[in-house]
Design an enzyme around this catalytic site. Structure first.
Site, mmCIF file in Angstrom:
data_model
loop_
_atom_site.group_PDB
_atom_site.id
_atom_site.type_symbol
_atom_site.label_atom_id
_atom_site.label_comp_id
_atom_site.label_asym_id
_atom_site.label_seq_id
_atom_site.Cartn_x
_atom_site.Cartn_y
_atom_site.Cartn_z
ATOM 1 C CG HIS A 211 -0.511 0.067 2.562
ATOM 2 N ND1 HIS A 211 -0.106 -0.751 3.362
ATOM 3 C CD2 HIS A 211 -0.109 1.355 3.131
ATOM 4 C CE1 HIS A 211 0.387 -0.421 4.470
ATOM 5 N NE2 HIS A 211 0.398 0.898 4.405
ATOM 6 C CG ASP A 245 0.072 -3.884 2.952
ATOM 7 O OD1 ASP A 245 0.290 -3.429 2.136
ATOM 8 O OD2 ASP A 245 -0.203 -3.562 4.025
ATOM 9 N N GLY A 319 3.397 6.402 7.534
ATOM 10 C CA GLY A 319 4.982 6.508 7.051
ATOM 11 C C GLY A 319 5.660 5.366 7.517
ATOM 12 C CB SER A 321 3.182 1.733 5.965
ATOM 13 O OG SER A 321 2.084 1.995 6.705
ATOM 14 C CG LEU A 378 -4.534 -28.127 5.661
ATOM 15 C CD1 LEU A 378 -4.296 -28.482 7.008
ATOM 16 C CD2 LEU A 378 -3.392 -29.301 4.958
ATOM 17 N N GLY A 379 -8.460 -27.853 3.547
ATOM 18 C CA GLY A 379 -9.923 -27.950 3.235
ATOM 19 C C GLY A 379 -10.670 -28.802 4.445
ATOM 20 C CB VAL A 380 -9.937 -29.846 7.468
ATOM 21 C CG1 VAL A 380 -9.828 -31.072 6.819
ATOM 22 C CG2 VAL A 380 -8.329 -29.080 7.936
#
Length: 465
Positions: A211, A245, A319, A321, A378-380
């Protein structure tokens, strides 16, 4: 003698002169004397005065202080009046333009160092954040058009353990890290931004927040040498990712002081940390602040994106960041990214940084590919509270299985207890996250679960998010 007075009477008609004639005997020659001085007023014949008229001009005394004869008023100076009116109109126009500019772009001036906030930022806040918002400093148009640098370079971000290192004083931390901290300036049209960056490669690779350069078409970096002399470099962008970011910049320089990065997974709540950056612009660049770790692996929602961050009390401002969050050993363990702000309350000590252990993989992918690669899932849905099984081992209960993803295809069921993953015995949820972080799409991972009193072995093939 009588003759003399008769002559004087005859000359009364001539007030400006008197002629005296002396007559000698007839045999003598006459002698004439002439006196030409003006007669005094008392000797002049006085004319009759007209009736008194107090308002006649001849009877009014003269003088500047006479109220009956005030000084003549100066003529109207229309040129000055027109100039004053035009000046007032110009001032009002400038004030109106200034009010409009601040409402659109904040207090940042073209070419200045103060970043601006999006005018419509409040409209984008989630409902539960009605009173609070995150200071992300992004412009309305976040398209990055900075010239790019070729990907695939040899530079890589690496993390070093702090084991065996001595704790440093504040001054030692500052002296060790500040040469690697730079000011990052981005520009596009009326928009200007100032942030902070960290050198992590001696040949000019710099890490900062995405950003900081969002909406910019050009970018420059100020590097401060040991003598306090600033040198400006034109920066090119290697790669960036808005959700993470993070952005990697490249400048044409050699022999730069690279910062040492530590392992953020080793942090504990209460550890001292320090931040170095450029709060509110380049005038206060390389400012040091300190604090403690308030929380680790804090999940926060920023503009609809869930980020896992380090929470700290070190003072952060616009600033800072992209600047480093530093541990007591002088190692960079995070990239400062956001702070919580409020228009109704005073909020202090709520800053957040991207953990170095998370940034490691992302930064190296940005260098190699210019963008992040698909992340494996993982899909859990896992219960974060570990449970003790009948045989004394620890397991994490699988609450839900997402159809069609890795766990479902491997044969895992809701209600199973995950006891082993990627060859390691699982004891807590954070360990599972750390192991998954090093995986890539397509990797085959051995998994052990406890189901109905028995341990079962499965193989999961990592799928993209």
């Amino acid at each position: 003698m009588e003759e003399f007075w008769r002559e004087l009477d005859r000359s009364a008609d001539q007030p400006d002169e008197v002629v005296l004639t002396y007559r000698q005997p007839d045999a003598a020659d006459p002698v004439t004397l002439r006196y030409e001085r003006p007669l005094p007023d008392c000797m002049r014949p006085q004319p009759e005065e007209p009736p008194a008229d107090l308002f006649a001009p001849s009877r009014i005394p003269s003088g500047a202080n006479n109220p009956l004869n005030p000084p003549e008023r100066p003529k109207a100076r229309w040129g000055v009046r027109i100039y004053v009116v035009l000046s007032l109109l110009v001032i009002l126009a400038c004030l109106g333009t200034g009010v409009w500019y601040v409402s659109q772009y904040g207090w940042t001036l073209p070419g200045s160092s103060a970043p601006s906030r999006r005018p419509d930022y409040q409209d984008e806040l989630p409902p539960w954040e009605e009173f609070y918002h995150w200071d992300t400093e992004e412009p309305e148009d976040t398209t990055i058009t900075i010239p790019s640098y070729p990907t695939g370079g040899d530079a890589r971000l690496a993390l070093s353990s702090a084991e065996g290192l001595p704790a440093l004083s504040l001054k030692e931390v500052y002296d060790q890290v500040t040469p690697s901290v730079v000011a990052v300036l981005g520009w596009q049209k009326l928009y200007g931004s100032v942030g902070t960056g960290v050198i992590f490669s001696e040949d000019g690779y710099i890490l900062t927040n995405c950003h900081v350069i969002a909406g910019c078409s050009t970018c420059s970096v100020w590097v401060t040498d040991a003598n306090g002399i600033d040198e400006e470099y034109e920066a090119r962008v290697v790669g960036y990712d808005e959700d993470a970011d993070l952005a990697v910049l490249k400048i044409n320089a050699k022999g730069l002081p690279a910062a040492e990065f530590g392992i953020s997974d080793d942090l504990q709540v209460g550890d001292p940390v320090y931040a170095i950056g450029n709060p509110l612009g380049v005038e206060l660049r390389n400012t040091l602040t300190n604090g403690i770790v308030s929380a680790i692996n804090r999940d926060v929602d920023v503009d609809g994106v869930t980020m896992t961050l380090i929470q700290t009390t070190a003072a952060l401002n616009s600033g800072n960041s992209g600047g480093p969050l530093i541990n007591q050993y002088g190692q960079v363990i995070g990239i400062n990214t956001i702070k919580m702000m409020s228009e109704y309350d005073t909020i202090e000590g709520l800053g957040f940084a991207i953990p170095s252990s998370l940034a490691l993989r992302w930064v190296n992918e940005l260098i190699e590919f210019g963008e992040l690669q698909p992340q494996p899932v993982l899909g859990v849905t896992v219960n974060r509270i570990p449970e003790t099984l009948p045989d004394g081992r620890t397991g994490l209960r699988l609450e839900e299985i997402t159809p069609g993803l890795s766990a479902d295809r491997a044969g895992l069921h809701a209600g199973d207890y995950l006891t082993g993953f990627c060859g390691q015995e699982i004891v807590n949820f954070q360990q599972l996250l750390n192991l998954r972080r090093d995986l890539r799409v397509g990797d085959e991972v051995p998994v052990q679960v406890w189901r109905n009193g028995a341990y079962l072995e499965f193989t999961m093939i990592m799928m993209a998010e």
